[in-house]
Scaffold this active site. Structure first.
Site, PDB file in Angstrom:
ATOM      1  N   TYR A  45       0.849  -1.196   0.000  1.00  0.00           N
ATOM      2  CA  TYR A  45       0.000   0.000   0.000  1.00  0.00           C
ATOM      3  C   TYR A  45       0.880   1.240   0.000  1.00  0.00           C
ATOM      4  O   TYR A  45       1.860   1.310   0.750  1.00  0.00           O
ATOM      5  CB  TYR A  45      -0.887   0.035   1.254  1.00  0.00           C
ATOM      6  N   GLU A  47      -0.589   4.848  -0.554  1.00  0.00           N
ATOM      7  CA  GLU A  47      -1.398   6.036  -0.865  1.00  0.00           C
ATOM      8  C   GLU A  47      -0.558   7.294  -0.657  1.00  0.00           C
ATOM      9  O   GLU A  47       0.186   7.403   0.325  1.00  0.00           O
ATOM     10  CB  GLU A  47      -2.641   6.073   0.034  1.00  0.00           C
ATOM     11  N   ASP A 190      -5.435  13.872 -25.341  1.00  0.00           N
ATOM     12  CA  ASP A 190      -5.422  12.464 -24.935  1.00  0.00           C
ATOM     13  C   ASP A 190      -4.644  11.729 -26.026  1.00  0.00           C
ATOM     14  O   ASP A 190      -5.181  11.435 -27.092  1.00  0.00           O
ATOM     15  CB  ASP A 190      -6.868  11.974 -24.835  1.00  0.00           C
ATOM     16  N   THR A 216      -2.574   6.359 -22.214  1.00  0.00           N
ATOM     17  CA  THR A 216      -2.440   5.035 -21.625  1.00  0.00           C
ATOM     18  C   THR A 216      -1.017   4.586 -21.922  1.00  0.00           C
ATOM     19  O   THR A 216      -0.303   5.208 -22.722  1.00  0.00           O
ATOM     20  CB  THR A 216      -3.434   4.023 -22.227  1.00  0.00           C
ATOM     21  N   LYS A 219      -0.819   0.864 -25.352  1.00  0.00           N
ATOM     22  CA  LYS A 219      -1.155   0.786 -26.788  1.00  0.00           C
ATOM     23  C   LYS A 219       0.150   0.827 -27.584  1.00  0.00           C
ATOM     24  O   LYS A 219       0.967  -0.071 -27.405  1.00  0.00           O
ATOM     25  CB  LYS A 219      -2.130   1.912 -27.150  1.00  0.00           C
ATOM     26  N   ARG A 225      -0.921  -2.296 -18.856  1.00  0.00           N
ATOM     27  CA  ARG A 225      -2.223  -1.622 -18.949  1.00  0.00           C
ATOM     28  C   ARG A 225      -2.307  -0.559 -17.861  1.00  0.00           C
ATOM     29  O   ARG A 225      -2.191  -0.865 -16.672  1.00  0.00           O
ATOM     30  CB  ARG A 225      -3.312  -2.680 -18.753  1.00  0.00           C
TER      31      ARG A 225
HETATM   32  N1  DSN Z   1     -10.679   1.119 -25.829  1.00  0.00           N
HETATM   33  C1  DSN Z   1      -9.581   1.843 -26.408  1.00  0.00           C
HETATM   34  C2  DSN Z   1      -9.477   1.643 -27.851  1.00  0.00           C
HETATM   35  O1  DSN Z   1      -9.671   0.524 -28.269  1.00  0.00           O
HETATM   36  O2  DSN Z   1      -9.183   2.567 -28.593  1.00  0.00           O
HETATM   37  C3  DSN Z   1      -9.599   3.271 -26.044  1.00  0.00           C
HETATM   38  O3  DSN Z   1      -9.502   3.357 -24.674  1.00  0.00           O
END
Ligand code: DSN
Length: 403
Positions: A45, A47, A190, A216, A219, A225
């Protein structure tokens, strides 16, 4: 051992190995990233933030989180980072909260043209907490910066949002910043989809122009993730930090933060730059091959393109997605600009090359995949023959567990 779950993990491992993964938002994390994510760090933990925790025993995770922050800043050439968001959606929620503490109006891309759920969808928290208005793509599916300016002048938003889930072209963040300055509003990007291309200097870097950038890490960036928030503004990072913890999240996932730190180091390497270039080249090779076979496709500057399956093969996106799954090719149905069908059906597919390029997909392989998609969707080849071709390709590539 929990046989039930581990047998299912083994099944998923097999599925990933025998399949051609063309979902544009997926990728394969390295063994180092996966080892960190599966490590004993999950027990801790912590925080708070490095050296400002609500628990004892954080001296080691403090170092891990600080390394992750420093590497994120180096990679994206910015001053401040928050590496705690559990996902891109959490990152966006915290970014909105930091940018617009009292709510406000956000100008974002029409969702069916490529925006994300958190960019103002009726079914997402975003549209409940903020007043969203939208700009469309032009009739050819490109951003029309003059149109964005015109709408911004009419709507007077507090914030303009850029960065999309299925936009296949380069984005001129500098131009959008000029629009924000002209109408005196904040700018958020984003960059989740193109973060890996930005890290490799193959796309304009939004941290140079935006007040806040979210992402994120799983990707094109090829990490675990999770989410990430960046800014160059000291006041803003304080508000972002508070918006993540304690406002939206509790304990950070230090095992995932360690995975993010490793991913940022990997993305700083020359190998990653070559990888990102190959992703773009493979995407273009597949798209061009389909185009030369008379399929209706968008063009592409990045890791994805859109295939109009309705007008190319008389199949909805959903039907085409299911048909390709029969031969172990995974894609996702996607709305096309000005789509006449519902999001459950759609007129097309989004196709991306971030994942297969990690496994070693070559330019020739990308062309072969295009021919295979075309032949199978137009019923020119039987499933058995198509599966054999998929198997030959995937057997040449790296196994998922060896990446
Ligand atoms: N779900 C994602 C995508 O496939 O583009 C975006 O968060």
């Amino acid at each position: 051992m929990d046989k039930e779950i581990f047998e299912l993990i083994e099944l998923e491992n097999k599925r990933q190995n025998i399949g051609i993964e063309l979902i544009a938002s997926e990728n394969y994390a390295s063994i180092d990233v996966r080892n960190a994510c599966g490590s004993i760090l999950t027990n801790k933990y912590s925080e708070g933030y490095p050296n400002k925790r609500y628990y004892g025993g954080c001296e080691v995770v403090d170092q891990i989180e600080q390394i992750a922050i420093d590497r994120a800043c180096k990679l994206f050439n910015c001053k401040y980072a928050n590496v705690q968001p559990h996902s891109g959606s959490q990152a966006n929620a915290a970014a909105y909260k930091a940018l617009l503490p009292n709510g406000g109006k956000i100008l974002s891309l029409v969702l069916n043209d490529g925006g994300h759920l958190t960019h103002g969808s009726k079914v997402s928290f975003s549209s409940h907490l903020y007043d969203f208005v939208f700009y469309p793509l032009d009739k050819d599916g490109h951003l029309d910066y003059n149109m964005i300016l015109k709408i911004a002048k009419e709507e007077k938003p507090d914030l303009i949002l850029s960065g999309y889930s299925s936009y296949p072209y380069a984005i001129d963040f500098k131009r959008i910043k000029e629009i924000c300055d002209e109408v005196n509003c904040l700018f958020m990007v984003d960059m989740a989809h193109i973060a890996g291309l930005i890290a490799a200097n193959l796309h304009q870097n939004p941290t140079l122009y935006a007040d806040v950038v979210t992402s994120t890490t799983h990707k094109t960036l090829r990490g675990p993730r999770g989410g990430l928030i960046l800014t160059n503004d000291e006041k803003m990072i304080n508000r972002i930090n508070q918006a993540i913890f304690p406002y939206y999240q509790g304990g950070p996932l230090q095992h995932i933060i360690a995975g993010k730190a490793i991913c940022f180091k990997e993305a700083l390497s020359d190998d990653f730059k070559k990888y990102a270039k190959n992703v773009i080249d493979n995407t273009k090779a597949c798209r061009d091959t389909l185009y030369n076979l008379n399929a209706i496709v968008s063009d592409t500057d990045n890791h994805l393109f859109l295939l109009n399956t309705l007008h190319s093969y008389n199949l909805t996106g959903l039907q085409a997605q299911k048909k390709l799954e029969e031969i172990n090719i995974t894609t996702n149905k996607n709305m096309l600009p000005n789509d006449t069908l519902t999001p459950k059906e759609t007129s097309g597919l989004r196709i991306g090359f971030a994942a297969v390029t990690t496994r070693g997909c070559s330019n020739e392989d990308a062309k072969e995949i295009a021919k295979l998609i075309h032949m199978y969707l137009s019923n020119q080849i039987q499933a058995k023959e198509a599966i054999d071709i998929v198997e030959k390709l995937t057997q040449k590539w790296k196994k998922i567990e060896e990446i």
